[in-house]
Enzyme design. Structure first.
Site, PDB file in Angstrom:
ATOM      1  N   HIS A  15       3.000   4.601  -0.408  1.00  0.00           N
ATOM      2  CA  HIS A  15       2.653   6.014  -0.457  1.00  0.00           C
ATOM      3  C   HIS A  15       3.943   6.836  -0.490  1.00  0.00           C
ATOM      4  O   HIS A  15       5.053   6.270  -0.590  1.00  0.00           O
ATOM      5  CB  HIS A  15       1.757   6.416   0.715  1.00  0.00           C
ATOM      6  N   GLU A  16       3.798   8.150  -0.410  1.00  0.00           N
ATOM      7  CA  GLU A  16       4.961   9.031  -0.514  1.00  0.00           C
ATOM      8  C   GLU A  16       6.015   8.728   0.540  1.00  0.00           C
ATOM      9  O   GLU A  16       7.214   8.880   0.293  1.00  0.00           O
ATOM     10  CB  GLU A  16       4.522  10.491  -0.396  1.00  0.00           C
ATOM     11  N   GLY A  17       5.576   8.327   1.717  1.00  0.00           N
ATOM     12  CA  GLY A  17       6.533   8.004   2.768  1.00  0.00           C
ATOM     13  C   GLY A  17       7.439   6.854   2.376  1.00  0.00           C
ATOM     14  O   GLY A  17       8.668   6.922   2.542  1.00  0.00           O
ATOM     15  N   HIS A  18       6.850   5.783   1.837  1.00  0.00           N
ATOM     16  CA  HIS A  18       7.667   4.646   1.397  1.00  0.00           C
ATOM     17  C   HIS A  18       8.626   5.058   0.281  1.00  0.00           C
ATOM     18  O   HIS A  18       9.791   4.653   0.264  1.00  0.00           O
ATOM     19  CB  HIS A  18       6.755   3.527   0.872  1.00  0.00           C
ATOM     20  N   LYS A  57       8.489   7.920  11.381  1.00  0.00           N
ATOM     21  CA  LYS A  57       7.096   7.975  11.831  1.00  0.00           C
ATOM     22  C   LYS A  57       6.822   6.869  12.838  1.00  0.00           C
ATOM     23  O   LYS A  57       6.132   7.081  13.830  1.00  0.00           O
ATOM     24  CB  LYS A  57       6.123   7.870  10.661  1.00  0.00           C
ATOM     25  N   VAL A  64       7.186  11.954   6.459  1.00  0.00           N
ATOM     26  CA  VAL A  64       6.624  12.647   5.299  1.00  0.00           C
ATOM     27  C   VAL A  64       5.199  13.051   5.656  1.00  0.00           C
ATOM     28  O   VAL A  64       4.437  12.247   6.199  1.00  0.00           O
ATOM     29  CB  VAL A  64       6.643  11.749   4.056  1.00  0.00           C
ATOM     30  N   ALA A 119       0.859  -1.190   0.000  1.00  0.00           N
ATOM     31  CA  ALA A 119       0.000   0.000   0.000  1.00  0.00           C
ATOM     32  C   ALA A 119       0.894   1.239   0.000  1.00  0.00           C
ATOM     33  O   ALA A 119       0.778   2.124   0.833  1.00  0.00           O
ATOM     34  CB  ALA A 119      -0.953  -0.002   1.190  1.00  0.00           C
TER      35      ALA A 119
END
Length: 283
Positions: free
Chosen positions: A34-37, A149, A176, A32
């Protein structure tokens, strides 16, 4: 990008890379993306010539009442994102490949894992420590990138690597955030518009803590209670915990001392979605 699903094949591939003196970095995810990954992939590419991403929804870190079966698994979309980000190898094993029949060895994460998320999610960090150790053994990286995070998870992994003399550099990457300040998370997709707006109070609380510490306040417990009250005033949110901890031990800190590092930890519910956030402060 090469997709590999079998641990033995992944180990063989990285053994060839190491023989060719390739520096390897791994980014471990549950998918899943997202920008963080993707920011972790960017960090990995800056320090290594070969980047491996793992996608594995780890059943051992979910409690009986948690969302393991509901956790999103958009594999084809994730693979496209990983390829576009510059991942060289995508390791996506099945649960049976990671935990074959008869599997019984686990890692006990210790005292650093007992409070906060460890209290709210019993056994969670033992599952994290076990799967991270397995994935490190399979991907054999020189460096592993983890996001700040999940601060307690990062602390558990750093402690484990030190305690077990695991030969890997653990590299942290900043949180992020969305424009509102809300930390990017795979669970944000479950938030309604109203809940998403209310959930920005977590970041407002973090900023408020920074302003209070800039005033040279040392009463960390009182500041934490003020942030809890901020969250309680939001109609869509309710606090779970708000606390400052010593950044190394994760022991609750009531009063700040000079020249120390403290991390503010926040967990709160927005509707039925549980969110976490944190920030490191230096006094």
């Amino acid at each position: 990008m090469q997709i590999i699903t079998e641990p033995g094949l992944m180990q063989a591939a990285v053994e060839k890379l190491r023989l060719n003196r390739q520096r390897i970095a791994v980014v471990m995810t549950m998918g899943a993306l997202h920008e963080g990954h993707l920011s972790l992939v960017e960090k990995a590419r800056s320090i290594a010539g070969t980047v491996i991403m793992t996608i594995f929804v780890n059943p051992k870190q979910f409690g009986p009442d948690e969302d393991f079966h509901r956790y999103p698994r958009p594999f084809e979309q994730d693979a496209a994102h990983a390829k576009a980000a510059g991942v060289d190898y995508l390791f996506a094993p099945s649960p049976e490949a990671v935990y074959p029949e008869g599997f019984q060895t686990t890692i006990h994460a210790g005292a650093i894992a007992e409070g906060f998320e460890g209290t709210k999610r019993p056994g969670h960090f033992n599952g994290v420590a076990t799967v991270v150790t397995k994935l490190l053994q399979i991907t054999k990286p020189h460096a592993a990138i983890f996001g700040e995070k999940d601060a307690q998870q990062l602390a558990v992994i750093l402690r484990m690597v030190r305690d077990l003399n695991i030969d890997v550099d653990i590299v942290s990457s900043p949180v992020v955030r969305e424009k509102s300040g809300l930390a990017v998370s795979s669970r944000n997709i479950y938030l309604s518009r109203e809940q998403r707006e209310s959930a920005s109070v977590l970041f407002r609380g973090i900023r408020q803590a920074g302003m209070e510490l800039e005033k040279k306040r040392t009463d960390l417990a009182a500041i934490a209670e003020e942030i809890r009250a901020m969250i309680e005033r939001e109609p869509e949110c309710r606090p779970d915990y708000v606390s400052f901890v010593d950044d190394r031990s994760f022991i609750t800190a009531e009063t700040a001392e000079p020249e120390r590092e403290y991390r503010l930890l926040i967990a709160a519910w927005a509707g039925t979605v549980r969110l976490i956030d944190n920030r490191l402060f230096k006094t």
